[in-house]
Scaffold this motif. Structure first.
Motif, PDB file in Angstrom:
ATOM      1  N   TRP A  31       0.839  -1.198   0.000  1.00 36.58           N
ATOM      2  CA  TRP A  31       0.000   0.000   0.000  1.00 36.58           C
ATOM      3  C   TRP A  31       0.880   1.257   0.000  1.00 36.58           C
ATOM      4  O   TRP A  31       0.589   2.241  -0.676  1.00 36.58           O
ATOM      5  CB  TRP A  31      -0.949   0.008   1.211  1.00 36.58           C
ATOM      6  N   ARG A  34       1.859   1.895  -3.414  1.00 35.66           N
ATOM      7  CA  ARG A  34       0.722   2.495  -4.144  1.00 35.66           C
ATOM      8  C   ARG A  34       0.628   4.002  -3.837  1.00 35.66           C
ATOM      9  O   ARG A  34       0.376   4.811  -4.730  1.00 35.66           O
ATOM     10  CB  ARG A  34      -0.552   1.742  -3.761  1.00 35.66           C
ATOM     11  N   ASP A  38       0.956   7.167  -6.356  1.00 32.88           N
ATOM     12  CA  ASP A  38      -0.026   8.241  -6.517  1.00 32.88           C
ATOM     13  C   ASP A  38       0.658   9.606  -6.514  1.00 32.88           C
ATOM     14  O   ASP A  38       0.349  10.470  -7.336  1.00 32.88           O
ATOM     15  CB  ASP A  38      -1.060   8.206  -5.379  1.00 32.88           C
ATOM     16  N   PRO A 318      -6.371  -5.026  -3.439  1.00 32.80           N
ATOM     17  CA  PRO A 318      -6.584  -5.353  -2.031  1.00 32.80           C
ATOM     18  C   PRO A 318      -6.587  -6.857  -1.773  1.00 32.80           C
ATOM     19  O   PRO A 318      -6.260  -7.298  -0.672  1.00 32.80           O
ATOM     20  CB  PRO A 318      -7.963  -4.745  -1.736  1.00 32.80           C
ATOM     21  N   ARG A 322      -3.515  -9.070   0.522  1.00 31.80           N
ATOM     22  CA  ARG A 322      -3.798  -9.983   1.642  1.00 31.80           C
ATOM     23  C   ARG A 322      -3.371 -11.411   1.346  1.00 31.80           C
ATOM     24  O   ARG A 322      -3.188 -12.207   2.264  1.00 31.80           O
ATOM     25  CB  ARG A 322      -5.301  -9.974   1.976  1.00 31.80           C
ATOM     26  N   THR A 357     -12.398  -9.150  -6.200  1.00 26.81           N
ATOM     27  CA  THR A 357     -13.708  -8.577  -5.879  1.00 26.81           C
ATOM     28  C   THR A 357     -14.216  -7.736  -7.040  1.00 26.81           C
ATOM     29  O   THR A 357     -15.274  -7.124  -6.940  1.00 26.81           O
ATOM     30  CB  THR A 357     -13.625  -7.667  -4.631  1.00 26.81           C
ATOM     31  N   CYS A 359     -13.086  -4.948  -7.963  1.00 29.82           N
ATOM     32  CA  CYS A 359     -13.198  -3.563  -7.490  1.00 29.82           C
ATOM     33  C   CYS A 359     -12.746  -2.577  -8.562  1.00 29.82           C
ATOM     34  O   CYS A 359     -13.109  -1.407  -8.533  1.00 29.82           O
ATOM     35  CB  CYS A 359     -12.419  -3.337  -6.194  1.00 29.82           C
TER      36      CYS A 359
ATOM     37  N   CYS B 134     -17.063   0.197  -4.728  1.00 30.68           N
ATOM     38  CA  CYS B 134     -16.167   0.191  -5.899  1.00 30.68           C
ATOM     39  C   CYS B 134     -16.980   0.301  -7.184  1.00 30.68           C
ATOM     40  O   CYS B 134     -16.561   0.965  -8.127  1.00 30.68           O
ATOM     41  CB  CYS B 134     -15.351  -1.094  -5.914  1.00 30.68           C
ATOM     42  N   PRO B 145     -11.929   8.120  -8.786  1.00 25.46           N
ATOM     43  CA  PRO B 145     -11.152   7.042  -8.155  1.00 25.46           C
ATOM     44  C   PRO B 145      -9.776   7.572  -7.749  1.00 25.46           C
ATOM     45  O   PRO B 145      -9.191   8.378  -8.483  1.00 25.46           O
ATOM     46  CB  PRO B 145     -11.010   5.999  -9.268  1.00 25.46           C
ATOM     47  N   SER B 146      -9.277   7.130  -6.603  1.00 29.49           N
ATOM     48  CA  SER B 146      -8.008   7.675  -6.110  1.00 29.49           C
ATOM     49  C   SER B 146      -6.845   7.351  -7.044  1.00 29.49           C
ATOM     50  O   SER B 146      -5.832   8.028  -7.023  1.00 29.49           O
ATOM     51  CB  SER B 146      -7.723   7.147  -4.710  1.00 29.49           C
ATOM     52  N   ARG B 173      -7.449   5.022   3.755  1.00 29.38           N
ATOM     53  CA  ARG B 173      -7.575   4.427   2.421  1.00 29.38           C
ATOM     54  C   ARG B 173      -8.991   4.709   1.928  1.00 29.38           C
ATOM     55  O   ARG B 173      -9.883   3.870   2.079  1.00 29.38           O
ATOM     56  CB  ARG B 173      -7.325   2.924   2.489  1.00 29.38           C
ATOM     57  N   ASP B 175     -10.874   4.878  -0.780  1.00 26.34           N
ATOM     58  CA  ASP B 175     -11.748   4.050  -1.613  1.00 26.34           C
ATOM     59  C   ASP B 175     -11.236   2.627  -1.761  1.00 26.34           C
ATOM     60  O   ASP B 175     -11.380   2.001  -2.794  1.00 26.34           O
ATOM     61  CB  ASP B 175     -12.012   4.706  -2.981  1.00 26.34           C
ATOM     62  N   GLU B 176     -10.631   2.118  -0.687  1.00 30.33           N
ATOM     63  CA  GLU B 176     -10.197   0.716  -0.686  1.00 30.33           C
ATOM     64  C   GLU B 176     -11.429  -0.195  -0.608  1.00 30.33           C
ATOM     65  O   GLU B 176     -12.349   0.053   0.158  1.00 30.33           O
ATOM     66  CB  GLU B 176      -9.300   0.473   0.538  1.00 30.33           C
ATOM     67  N   CYS B 177     -11.410  -1.231  -1.426  1.00 39.80           N
ATOM     68  CA  CYS B 177     -12.507  -2.201  -1.454  1.00 39.80           C
ATOM     69  C   CYS B 177     -12.671  -2.847  -0.080  1.00 39.80           C
ATOM     70  O   CYS B 177     -11.695  -3.167   0.592  1.00 39.80           O
ATOM     71  CB  CYS B 177     -12.197  -3.270  -2.490  1.00 39.80           C
ATOM     72  N   GLY B 179     -14.041  -5.749   0.449  1.00 36.13           N
ATOM     73  CA  GLY B 179     -13.912  -7.200   0.387  1.00 36.13           C
ATOM     74  C   GLY B 179     -15.208  -7.958   0.223  1.00 36.13           C
ATOM     75  O   GLY B 179     -15.219  -9.191   0.247  1.00 36.13           O
ATOM     76  N   MET B 195     -10.167  -8.087   4.610  1.00 32.33           N
ATOM     77  CA  MET B 195     -10.349  -6.772   3.984  1.00 32.33           C
ATOM     78  C   MET B 195     -11.408  -5.969   4.729  1.00 32.33           C
ATOM     79  O   MET B 195     -11.239  -4.771   4.976  1.00 32.33           O
ATOM     80  CB  MET B 195     -10.766  -6.944   2.516  1.00 32.33           C
ATOM     81  N   ASP B 198      -9.983  -4.748   8.056  1.00 30.20           N
ATOM     82  CA  ASP B 198      -9.061  -3.619   7.858  1.00 30.20           C
ATOM     83  C   ASP B 198      -9.843  -2.329   7.609  1.00 30.20           C
ATOM     84  O   ASP B 198      -9.465  -1.257   8.082  1.00 30.20           O
ATOM     85  CB  ASP B 198      -8.136  -3.886   6.671  1.00 30.20           C
TER      86      ASP B 198
END
Lengths: 470, 247
Positions: A31, A34, A38, A318, A322, A357, A359, B134, B145-146, B173, B175-177, B179, B195, B198
């Motif tokens: 992260w 990341r 950015d 994400p 994990r 997911t 996302c 998301c 979106p970031s 964070r 816009d972190e998903c 999960g 997720m 967190d």
């Protein structure tokens, strides 16, 4: 191929359950990468325009790939390199072996190359008596631990300094209780340097190959590829055919995107250009297909060949953060792995597209704008059509499909589910194997009155539901 | 203006208050709301598994229920995203295309179509955090979106800022998903739960009391994790906040 299907969900669960250290460490470090990405991207006002351009250049090159490959071969040959073609991993490895054997070379130093990983080259050479030493620190750690890289850019990012201290203690005799990165790196430097100096050949990959000049570019942060290319007399470069760019001037766009996307740095520490062999040396280039032309023929998936292997999709993912990269059981992990791996073996990697997911962060972060998330969904369709889905899941959705098709059945099922939840014993609802939802989550409560019932009661009180609507 | 209300199956059964708030909120803005009684599910759970064969019937029924309306509004980003972007298990007739083009997520409908500028009836005196799904962010573009380098915008945040008393806290964070991921939450239980946990820790670090989202499905998953872990956080649909209830 009849290889065993990778159970990526179970592998990821094992990584998470192992201890309280590795998964949080992995997540936090990636992260952080990341976040650095950015900041680096934000500092380039034309960032999105660069992504568009890069994507277009790649699309153009891939749709004229035969032309650019032949141009590259002609120009590389003109500069004195020897160019070989390899259809698959076996041909690639055989070319390498032939070059080494004919020169009686039994020790090779290599820098990180995902293509060579794909070809399982190190194992091939070592069983034929050739010693292979990784020169990239992360890759060397993985080699000493008998593991493949878990990340394209940071091969050992899933390991803590403590893990590395343990590995080095066994392999090169360092103090097992000293996990100071400076100490460990210096110890490895002293150990590896001797091997570098003795190597008969150096092997590299390539980040980009330029058709108009016949040269190729290798980007590293440790300068290790440069040692491999300049100390031993023989340099062998393994280049995937998708690495082509038409012109030198295209390179500026990709160099600006690569390191910013990967680690959030402005450029890699070393961006080395190789055109022909150096004086008195030899340069061998193996242009390797290994499934790429097949992928190019897949209408839904050929865009994945634009990938410049920056790893940004992995850092942002994400799920990958994990799971750890090794959970994917493949050369490529994370979102890009999910869409590349099934092109190597659909059955073995049939579970990978479900390890997401959807996302969409991977798509947004990709410097060459590969529609990764959409391709993941498209791979699910392939897996469903080819019946790779586990039978239990297919049956469940067959039943759900029937229920959703008929409003009456649906409303009946709602009532039945609500009632079932009330009378089912707690241990059944929360049994791990029967209901994975309940292991870490309480089940939601069904409402006393559905929205539909509320609507019929308060908004359309005069309207008696007809049998058709029930 | 006449709007067909699309209430996703899980909201119908588990979170009817989100549906009721949506209905009331639209009426407050003078919209005539119709709820087609034969709706079930948009087909997303099957389609996301790649199972087009089983999502086709649900998609077809959806079109039958909603064809002919100029606006179809649903309080759920991921379901709306499915209709608009992935509704392709059935032949793309004119009716299907029309339904797909006319389906709106509630926040974007309020923001883009109705252009609302105030919620004078709404009070919410809590510290809260916004969880945009998301699907809403990267699928429907209700927020920047970031990952994407462009001007900042966040439609749900903009609407919530009009609610008196509400203090929005920012996350590490944003816009972190979480999960959830539909069936992912079951087939990939370990990663999904981690997720979610967190995400919840991020809320707790910033002392949010309420989590507000335009997507109840993400909240269903997060609520389940918070309850299991004994954490006192409240999860609520954005329509309930903008409408001033029901809570």
């Amino acid at each position: 191929m009849s290889s065993k299907r990778v159970d990526v969900a179970a592998n990821a669960a094992a990584f998470i359950d192992k201890d309280d250290i590795h998964e949080p460490f992995h997540d936090e470090h990636l992260w952080a990468a990341r976040m650095k990405r950015d900041a680096a991207a934000r500092a380039v006002p034309e960032w999105e325009a660069l992504r568009d351009l890069a994507s277009q250049i790649k699309a153009h090159t891939l749709t004229h790939l035969d032309h650019y490959l032949e141009l590259f071969e002609a120009n590389a040959t003109r500069h004195g390199a020897k160019v070989y073609w390899a259809r698959d991993a076996a041909e690639h490895n055989q070319h390498v072996l032939d070059i080494l054997s004919s020169r009686n070379i039994n020790s090779v130093i290599k820098s990180k190359s995902m293509l060579q990983e794909e070809c399982n080259m190190t194992a091939f050479l070592e069983t034929r008596g050739i010693t292979v030493t990784e020169s990239d620190l992360g890759e060397r750690i993985q080699q000493l631990d008998n593991q493949p890289p878990s990340h394209i850019v940071m091969p050992a990012i899933h390991k803590t300094a403590g893990d590395i201290a343990e590995i080095f203690a066994k392999a090169i005799g360092t103090d097992p209780n000293n996990a100071d990165p400076q100490y460990l790196t210096e110890a490895m430097r002293q150990d590896a340097r001797q091997r570098f100096l003795k190597a008969g050949a150096g092997m590299t990959g390539a980040n980009f190959a330029i058709a108009e000049t016949g040269s190729f570019v290798v980007c590293t942060n440790e300068g290790n590829a440069d040692i491999g290319a300049s100390v031993p007399p023989v340099h062998i470069a393994s280049i995937g055919i998708e690495k082509l760019l038409p012109k030198v001037q295209d390179l500026g766009i990709f160099i600006r995107l690569l390191s910013r996307s990967a680690l959030g740095t402005l450029a890699t520490q070393y961006t080395s250009h190789f055109t022909g062999p150096r004086n008195g040396g030899e340069l061998h280039i193996i242009l390797t297909d290994n499934g790429r032309s097949k992928r190019l023929g897949l209408p839904d998936f050929w865009h994945s060949l634009k990938c410049i292997r920056c790893g940004a999709c992995m850092n942002t993912c994400p799920v990958y953060r994990r799971s750890g990269g090794l959970a994917y059981g493949a050369t490529y992990s994370g979102p890009i792995g999910i869409i590349l791996d099934p092109t190597f073996d659909e059955s073995k990697y049939s579970e990978l597209p479900y390890h997401s997911t959807l996302c969409g962060s991977c798509t947004e972060v990709c410097p060459v704008k590969i529609d990764i998330s959409d391709q993941i969904l498209k791979w699910r369709k392939v897996m469903a059509e080819k019946k790779y889905l586990p039978i239990s899941r297919r049956l469940a959705f067959g039943a759900a499909g029937k229920v959703f098709e008929h409003p009456g059945l649906f409303h009946g099922a709602e009532t039945a589910a609500s009632a079932a939840m009330k009378i089912t014993p707690h241990f059944l609802l929360y049994n791990r194997s029967l209901n994975p939802w309940g292991r870490h989550r309480e089940l939601p409560h069904f409402a006393k009155q559905t929205f539909r019932e509320w609507y019929l009661q308060y908004k359309q009180p005069d309207k008696e539901p007809s049998p058709k609507e029930l | 203006m006449k709007v067909a209300l699309f209430i996703p199956c899980y909201i119908d059964a588990i979170y009817p208050e989100a549906g009721i708030a949506t209905h009331e909120l639209l009426e407050r803005f003078g919209v005539e709301v119709v709820y087609p009684l034969n709706q079930t599910c948009c087909g997303q759970p099957m389609a996301n598994e790649g199972d087009n064969a089983n999502s086709a019937a649900a998609e077809q029924l959806f079109v039958e229920n909603f064809k002919g309306f100029d606006y179809i509004v649903g309080p759920a980003g991921s379901c709306v995203k499915h209709v608009r972007q992935h509704f392709d298990a059935i032949p793309q007739t004119e009716a299907v295309t029309q339904v797909r083009n006319n389906t709106w997520e509630l926040v974007e409908f309020l923001h883009d179509v109705l252009g609302v500028s105030a919620f004078p009836w709404a009070y919410f005196r809590y510290k809260a955090s916004l969880h945009n799904s998301c699907s809403s962010i990267r699928g429907l573009h209700i927020a920047q979106p970031s990952e994407h380098m462009g001007p900042y915008f966040n439609k749900s945040e903009k609407l919530l800022q009009m609610v008196e008393g509400l203090e929005l806290v920012q996350l590490d964070r944003p816009d972190e998903c979480c999960g959830f991921g539909g069936t992912f939450c079951v087939t990939d239980e370990a990663v999904s739960a981690r997720m979610g946990l967190d995400r919840i820790h991020d809320y707790l670090r910033h002392e949010a009391e309420f989590i507000i989202s335009p997507d109840m499905s993400c909240l269903m998953h997060q609520q389940g994790i918070a309850r299991k872990a004994g954490m006192h956080l409240k999860f609520i649909h954005i329509a309930q906040v903008l409408n001033g209830g029901p809570f």
